[in-house]
Design a protein around this motif. Structure first.
Motif, PDB file in Angstrom:
ATOM      1  N   GLN A 196       1.146   3.977  -2.908  1.00 45.84           N
ATOM      2  CA  GLN A 196       0.854   5.374  -2.620  1.00 45.84           C
ATOM      3  C   GLN A 196       1.973   6.271  -3.147  1.00 45.84           C
ATOM      4  O   GLN A 196       1.711   7.328  -3.713  1.00 45.84           O
ATOM      5  CB  GLN A 196       0.658   5.592  -1.111  1.00 45.84           C
ATOM      6  CG  GLN A 196       0.265   6.989  -0.747  1.00 45.84           C
ATOM      7  CD  GLN A 196      -1.121   7.369  -1.242  1.00 45.84           C
ATOM      8  OE1 GLN A 196      -1.954   6.520  -1.535  1.00 45.84           O
ATOM      9  NE2 GLN A 196      -1.354   8.649  -1.359  1.00 45.84           N
ATOM     10  N   ASP A 197       3.227   5.860  -2.970  1.00 45.10           N
ATOM     11  CA  ASP A 197       4.367   6.635  -3.478  1.00 45.10           C
ATOM     12  C   ASP A 197       4.329   6.732  -5.000  1.00 45.10           C
ATOM     13  O   ASP A 197       4.585   7.799  -5.572  1.00 45.10           O
ATOM     14  CB  ASP A 197       5.681   6.017  -3.011  1.00 45.10           C
ATOM     15  CG  ASP A 197       5.910   6.176  -1.513  1.00 45.10           C
ATOM     16  OD1 ASP A 197       5.285   7.082  -0.899  1.00 45.10           O
ATOM     17  OD2 ASP A 197       6.709   5.398  -0.957  1.00 45.10           O
ATOM     18  N   ARG A 220       0.831  -1.212   0.000  1.00 46.83           N
ATOM     19  CA  ARG A 220       0.000   0.000   0.000  1.00 46.83           C
ATOM     20  C   ARG A 220       0.863   1.257   0.000  1.00 46.83           C
ATOM     21  O   ARG A 220       0.617   2.199  -0.742  1.00 46.83           O
ATOM     22  CB  ARG A 220      -0.922   0.012   1.212  1.00 46.83           C
ATOM     23  CG  ARG A 220      -2.067  -0.935   1.125  1.00 46.83           C
ATOM     24  CD  ARG A 220      -3.023  -0.735   2.311  1.00 46.83           C
ATOM     25  NE  ARG A 220      -3.998  -1.799   2.336  1.00 46.83           N
ATOM     26  CZ  ARG A 220      -3.906  -2.895   3.075  1.00 46.83           C
ATOM     27  NH1 ARG A 220      -2.881  -3.071   3.890  1.00 46.83           N
ATOM     28  NH2 ARG A 220      -4.821  -3.831   3.011  1.00 46.83           N
ATOM     29  N   ARG A 240       1.559   9.151  -5.990  1.00 46.21           N
ATOM     30  CA  ARG A 240       1.946  10.550  -5.754  1.00 46.21           C
ATOM     31  C   ARG A 240       2.850  11.062  -6.867  1.00 46.21           C
ATOM     32  O   ARG A 240       2.725  12.207  -7.314  1.00 46.21           O
ATOM     33  CB  ARG A 240       2.638  10.680  -4.404  1.00 46.21           C
ATOM     34  CG  ARG A 240       1.675  10.633  -3.252  1.00 46.21           C
ATOM     35  CD  ARG A 240       2.381  10.868  -1.939  1.00 46.21           C
ATOM     36  NE  ARG A 240       1.425  10.768  -0.840  1.00 46.21           N
ATOM     37  CZ  ARG A 240       1.702  10.305   0.348  1.00 46.21           C
ATOM     38  NH1 ARG A 240       2.930   9.898   0.635  1.00 46.21           N
ATOM     39  NH2 ARG A 240       0.779  10.251   1.276  1.00 46.21           N
TER      40      ARG A 240
END
Length: 73
Positions: free
Chosen positions: A10-11, A6, A14
């Protein structure tokens, strides 16, 4: 999906968002530059002024001065 997956996802997301926001800013700047020399007409030659006492260009959104507009109060 594990917590590590996760966080990694998420990185990645982004990074993608930053890249797309940069591209969007470039597109908006280019669109603004194309309207700098707006003639306030549609492609077929008709006037693009809309509104009542305050006229706005339907193409670029600029407020247009009328013949009766005073330059001072």
């Amino acid at each position: 999906m594990t917590q590590a997956e996760r966080v990694a996802r998420q990185d990645v997301l982004r990074d993608v968002i930053k890249r797309l926001e940069g591209a969007l800013a470039e597109f908006r700047a280019e669109a603004e530059k194309t309207l700098v020399g707006c003639e306030h007409t549609y492609p077929d030659g008709r006037a693009a002024a809309i509104g009542g006492s305050t006229k706005i260009c339907a193409v670029c959104g600029a407020m247009l001065k009328g013949r009766d507009d005073k330059l001072w109060g």
